[in-house]
Design an enzyme around this catalytic site. Structure first.
Site, PDB file in Angstrom:
ATOM      1  N   TYR A 155       0.833  -1.213   0.000  1.00  0.00           N
ATOM      2  CA  TYR A 155       0.000   0.000   0.000  1.00  0.00           C
ATOM      3  C   TYR A 155       0.867   1.263   0.000  1.00  0.00           C
ATOM      4  O   TYR A 155       0.483   2.282  -0.583  1.00  0.00           O
ATOM      5  CB  TYR A 155      -1.001  -0.033   1.168  1.00  0.00           C
ATOM      6  CG  TYR A 155      -2.107  -1.019   0.887  1.00  0.00           C
ATOM      7  CD1 TYR A 155      -2.083  -2.303   1.433  1.00  0.00           C
ATOM      8  CD2 TYR A 155      -3.126  -0.701  -0.013  1.00  0.00           C
ATOM      9  CE1 TYR A 155      -3.079  -3.227   1.128  1.00  0.00           C
ATOM     10  CE2 TYR A 155      -4.123  -1.623  -0.333  1.00  0.00           C
ATOM     11  CZ  TYR A 155      -4.086  -2.891   0.236  1.00  0.00           C
ATOM     12  OH  TYR A 155      -5.050  -3.824  -0.094  1.00  0.00           O
ATOM     13  N   ARG A 201       1.573   1.945  -3.644  1.00  0.00           N
ATOM     14  CA  ARG A 201       0.407   2.474  -4.354  1.00  0.00           C
ATOM     15  C   ARG A 201       0.081   3.885  -3.877  1.00  0.00           C
ATOM     16  O   ARG A 201      -0.341   4.746  -4.660  1.00  0.00           O
ATOM     17  CB  ARG A 201      -0.791   1.536  -4.141  1.00  0.00           C
ATOM     18  CG  ARG A 201      -0.657   0.207  -4.850  1.00  0.00           C
ATOM     19  CD  ARG A 201      -1.860  -0.669  -4.614  1.00  0.00           C
ATOM     20  NE  ARG A 201      -3.070  -0.088  -5.183  1.00  0.00           N
ATOM     21  CZ  ARG A 201      -4.306  -0.533  -4.871  1.00  0.00           C
ATOM     22  NH1 ARG A 201      -4.463  -1.511  -3.991  1.00  0.00           N
ATOM     23  NH2 ARG A 201      -5.368   0.002  -5.436  1.00  0.00           N
ATOM     24  N   GLN A 239     -15.178   2.338  -6.566  1.00  0.00           N
ATOM     25  CA  GLN A 239     -14.460   1.174  -6.015  1.00  0.00           C
ATOM     26  C   GLN A 239     -12.995   1.541  -5.777  1.00  0.00           C
ATOM     27  O   GLN A 239     -12.253   0.764  -5.189  1.00  0.00           O
ATOM     28  CB  GLN A 239     -14.547  -0.007  -6.983  1.00  0.00           C
ATOM     29  CG  GLN A 239     -15.960  -0.492  -7.245  1.00  0.00           C
ATOM     30  CD  GLN A 239     -16.001  -1.518  -8.344  1.00  0.00           C
ATOM     31  OE1 GLN A 239     -15.786  -2.714  -8.136  1.00  0.00           O
ATOM     32  NE2 GLN A 239     -16.268  -1.053  -9.551  1.00  0.00           N
ATOM     33  N   ASN A 240     -12.606   2.710  -6.261  1.00  0.00           N
ATOM     34  CA  ASN A 240     -11.208   3.119  -6.184  1.00  0.00           C
ATOM     35  C   ASN A 240     -10.865   3.665  -4.809  1.00  0.00           C
ATOM     36  O   ASN A 240     -11.716   4.261  -4.139  1.00  0.00           O
ATOM     37  CB  ASN A 240     -10.896   4.183  -7.252  1.00  0.00           C
ATOM     38  CG  ASN A 240     -11.167   3.655  -8.653  1.00  0.00           C
ATOM     39  OD1 ASN A 240     -11.187   2.440  -8.878  1.00  0.00           O
ATOM     40  ND2 ASN A 240     -11.433   4.551  -9.585  1.00  0.00           N
ATOM     41  N   ASP A 256      -8.201   5.699  -4.547  1.00  0.00           N
ATOM     42  CA  ASP A 256      -7.477   6.956  -4.742  1.00  0.00           C
ATOM     43  C   ASP A 256      -8.408   8.127  -4.446  1.00  0.00           C
ATOM     44  O   ASP A 256      -9.604   7.941  -4.238  1.00  0.00           O
ATOM     45  CB  ASP A 256      -6.917   7.029  -6.187  1.00  0.00           C
ATOM     46  CG  ASP A 256      -8.005   7.059  -7.265  1.00  0.00           C
ATOM     47  OD1 ASP A 256      -7.996   6.202  -8.165  1.00  0.00           O
ATOM     48  OD2 ASP A 256      -8.891   7.947  -7.194  1.00  0.00           O
ATOM     49  N   HIS A 282     -14.534   0.688  -1.265  1.00  0.00           N
ATOM     50  CA  HIS A 282     -13.426  -0.165  -0.832  1.00  0.00           C
ATOM     51  C   HIS A 282     -12.392   0.567   0.000  1.00  0.00           C
ATOM     52  O   HIS A 282     -11.275   0.086   0.167  1.00  0.00           O
ATOM     53  CB  HIS A 282     -12.754  -0.809  -2.055  1.00  0.00           C
ATOM     54  CG  HIS A 282     -13.680  -1.709  -2.800  1.00  0.00           C
ATOM     55  ND1 HIS A 282     -13.515  -2.026  -4.123  1.00  0.00           N
ATOM     56  CD2 HIS A 282     -14.828  -2.339  -2.418  1.00  0.00           C
ATOM     57  CE1 HIS A 282     -14.494  -2.832  -4.517  1.00  0.00           C
ATOM     58  NE2 HIS A 282     -15.316  -3.021  -3.506  1.00  0.00           N
ATOM     59  N   GLY A 290     -15.284   2.298 -16.317  1.00  0.00           N
ATOM     60  CA  GLY A 290     -13.993   1.668 -16.053  1.00  0.00           C
ATOM     61  C   GLY A 290     -13.985   0.617 -14.966  1.00  0.00           C
ATOM     62  O   GLY A 290     -13.122   0.626 -14.088  1.00  0.00           O
ATOM     63  N   THR A 291     -14.946  -0.298 -15.020  1.00  0.00           N
ATOM     64  CA  THR A 291     -14.923  -1.420 -14.078  1.00  0.00           C
ATOM     65  C   THR A 291     -15.288  -2.708 -14.805  1.00  0.00           C
ATOM     66  O   THR A 291     -16.149  -2.724 -15.663  1.00  0.00           O
ATOM     67  CB  THR A 291     -15.876  -1.200 -12.880  1.00  0.00           C
ATOM     68  OG1 THR A 291     -15.895  -2.386 -12.066  1.00  0.00           O
ATOM     69  CG2 THR A 291     -17.293  -0.850 -13.318  1.00  0.00           C
ATOM     70  N   SER A 292     -14.603  -3.778 -14.400  1.00  0.00           N
ATOM     71  CA  SER A 292     -14.873  -5.076 -15.051  1.00  0.00           C
ATOM     72  C   SER A 292     -16.138  -5.713 -14.502  1.00  0.00           C
ATOM     73  O   SER A 292     -16.577  -6.763 -14.969  1.00  0.00           O
ATOM     74  CB  SER A 292     -13.682  -6.016 -14.819  1.00  0.00           C
ATOM     75  OG  SER A 292     -13.465  -6.197 -13.413  1.00  0.00           O
TER      76      SER A 292
HETATM   77  N1  APR Z   1     -10.946   4.063 -19.583  1.00  0.00           N
HETATM   78  C1  APR Z   1     -12.040   3.336 -19.205  1.00  0.00           C
HETATM   79  N2  APR Z   1     -11.978   2.057 -18.791  1.00  0.00           N
HETATM   80  C2  APR Z   1     -10.758   1.481 -18.771  1.00  0.00           C
HETATM   81  C3  APR Z   1      -9.573   2.155 -19.137  1.00  0.00           C
HETATM   82  C4  APR Z   1      -9.705   3.514 -19.552  1.00  0.00           C
HETATM   83  N3  APR Z   1      -8.636   4.235 -19.921  1.00  0.00           N
HETATM   84  N4  APR Z   1      -8.524   1.298 -18.994  1.00  0.00           N
HETATM   85  C5  APR Z   1      -9.048   0.128 -18.545  1.00  0.00           C
HETATM   86  N5  APR Z   1     -10.376   0.232 -18.432  1.00  0.00           N
HETATM   87  C6  APR Z   1     -11.333  -0.769 -17.971  1.00  0.00           C
HETATM   88  C7  APR Z   1     -10.989  -2.203 -18.310  1.00  0.00           C
HETATM   89  O1  APR Z   1     -11.454  -2.531 -19.611  1.00  0.00           O
HETATM   90  C8  APR Z   1     -11.748  -2.957 -17.221  1.00  0.00           C
HETATM   91  O2  APR Z   1     -13.075  -3.239 -17.625  1.00  0.00           O
HETATM   92  O3  APR Z   1     -11.366  -0.715 -16.564  1.00  0.00           O
HETATM   93  C9  APR Z   1     -11.766  -1.978 -16.049  1.00  0.00           C
HETATM   94  C10 APR Z   1     -10.811  -2.358 -14.942  1.00  0.00           C
HETATM   95  O4  APR Z   1     -11.260  -3.551 -14.364  1.00  0.00           O
HETATM   96  P1  APR Z   1     -10.506  -4.077 -13.044  1.00  0.00           P
HETATM   97  O5  APR Z   1      -9.039  -4.015 -13.267  1.00  0.00           O
HETATM   98  O6  APR Z   1     -11.141  -5.380 -12.674  1.00  0.00           O
HETATM   99  O7  APR Z   1     -10.823  -2.979 -11.937  1.00  0.00           O
HETATM  100  P2  APR Z   1     -12.150  -2.833 -11.094  1.00  0.00           P
HETATM  101  O8  APR Z   1     -13.364  -3.289 -11.859  1.00  0.00           O
HETATM  102  O9  APR Z   1     -12.177  -1.442 -10.568  1.00  0.00           O
HETATM  103  O10 APR Z   1     -11.890  -3.851  -9.869  1.00  0.00           O
HETATM  104  C11 APR Z   1     -12.869  -3.868  -8.854  1.00  0.00           C
HETATM  105  O11 APR Z   1     -11.497  -5.402  -7.602  1.00  0.00           O
HETATM  106  O12 APR Z   1      -9.486  -6.098  -6.823  1.00  0.00           O
HETATM  107  C12 APR Z   1     -10.620  -5.409  -6.476  1.00  0.00           C
HETATM  108  O13 APR Z   1     -10.727  -3.780  -4.812  1.00  0.00           O
HETATM  109  C13 APR Z   1     -10.323  -3.988  -6.123  1.00  0.00           C
HETATM  110  O14 APR Z   1     -11.760  -2.076  -6.427  1.00  0.00           O
HETATM  111  C14 APR Z   1     -11.170  -3.184  -7.093  1.00  0.00           C
HETATM  112  C15 APR Z   1     -12.207  -4.185  -7.546  1.00  0.00           C
END
Ligand code: APR
Length: 237
Positions: free
Chosen positions: A58, A61, A92-93, A95, A110, A176-178
């Site tokens: 941490y 980061r 979920q970030n 930052d 989170h 921007g989340t999976s």
């Molecule tokens: N603009 C928009 N989306 C983007 C970009 C960008 N420049 N770059 C990447 N992405 C997308 C990817 O395509 C993906 O769908 O952001 C997403 C990132 O997914 P993850 O890496 O899984 O991040 P996230 O969904 O925030 O993870 C959720 O998982 O590990 C835990 O606590 C952690 O908060 C986190 C949670």
């Protein structure tokens, strides 16, 4: 300008909105979980087993967050709020880029990397203006300090309030989340049936449920584009 739309925009953001600020995502190529095992750095067991290793993860980061700057996506959402729109951000970030862009209504699902918390009472928070947490640091109540981050397997106290916000949304914007981590991914299910949902992500078409309008775009392009439309129209379209 006439009074802007009073309808409520709820924005759910993930690591992707901060990617163009230079902060790694988790599951993209070279993502954080490509280079670290979750079991070693992001679970209560890891903390009990090797707190120094967790703190190093941490600390690294946190310094990256301190060097990062909000990008046009963070700034566009803050601009929408300054224009008088009702914008609640659920992120979920961990930052602080939404806050540094000027957004004032931000709910961290989170936790927040720039804060420490008591290991015993999660309500006891301690801002980390500089530096980090040293192994053995105690809070003013005498319990060990730990990162104010929700680890895998831990409860997400902000999930209930987040659900309540989504349930009252007139428009949901996901950026921007999976959508792979629970319970955050279930937030979309809390949206009212009539609430439109937009998703901005280069992989939006891949990750979004069929009822979501997908924009396969980078956050720094897609979010400002939508915000400019809403500002020009004086309402959420
Ligand atoms: N603009 C928009 N989306 C983007 C970009 C960008 N420049 N770059 C990447 N992405 C997308 C990817 O395509 C993906 O769908 O952001 C997403 C990132 O997914 P993850 O890496 O899984 O991040 P996230 O969904 O925030 O993870 C959720 O998982 O590990 C835990 O606590 C952690 O908060 C986190 C949670």
């Amino acid at each position: 300008m006439s009074q802007p739309d009073s309808r409520r925009l709820v924005v759910l953001t993930g690591a992707g909105i901060s990617a163009e600020s230079g902060l790694k995502t988790f599951r993209d190529g070279d993502g954080l979980w490509e280079n670290h095992r979750i079991e070693d750095v992001a679970t209560p067991e890891a903390w009990a087993r090797d707190p120094e290793r967790v703190l190093r993860f941490y600390d690294e980061r946190r310094e990256q967050v301190r060097r990062a700057r909000p990008n046009p996506a963070h700034q566009a959402l803050a601009r929408l709020e300054r224009a008088g729109f009702a914008v609640r951000i659920i992120t979920q970030n961990i930052d602080d880029l939404h806050e540094r862009a000027g957004s004032s209504d931000v709910l961290h699902l989170h936790g927040e990397i720039l804060k420490a918390r008591s290991s015993v009472d999660p309500r006891l928070l301690y801002p980390l203006a500089r530096g980090g947490i040293r192994p053995g640091d105690l809070c003013d109540k005498g319990s060990q300090l730990r990162p104010h981050v929700v680890w895998f397997g831990e409860a997400v106290p902000a999930y209930g309030p987040a659900c309540d916000s989504v349930a009252e949304a007139d428009l949901l914007l996901v950026v921007g989340t999976s959508l792979t981590v629970m319970p955050a991914a279930m937030l979309l299910d809390a949206a009212p049936v009539e609430c439109p949902c937009l998703l901005v992500d280069p992989r939006a078409s891949e990750v979004s449920p069929r009822w979501v309008t997908a924009f396969d775009e980078l956050a720094s392009r897609g979010v400002p584009r939508l915000v400019e439309q809403w500002l020009a129209a004086g309402r959420l379209l």
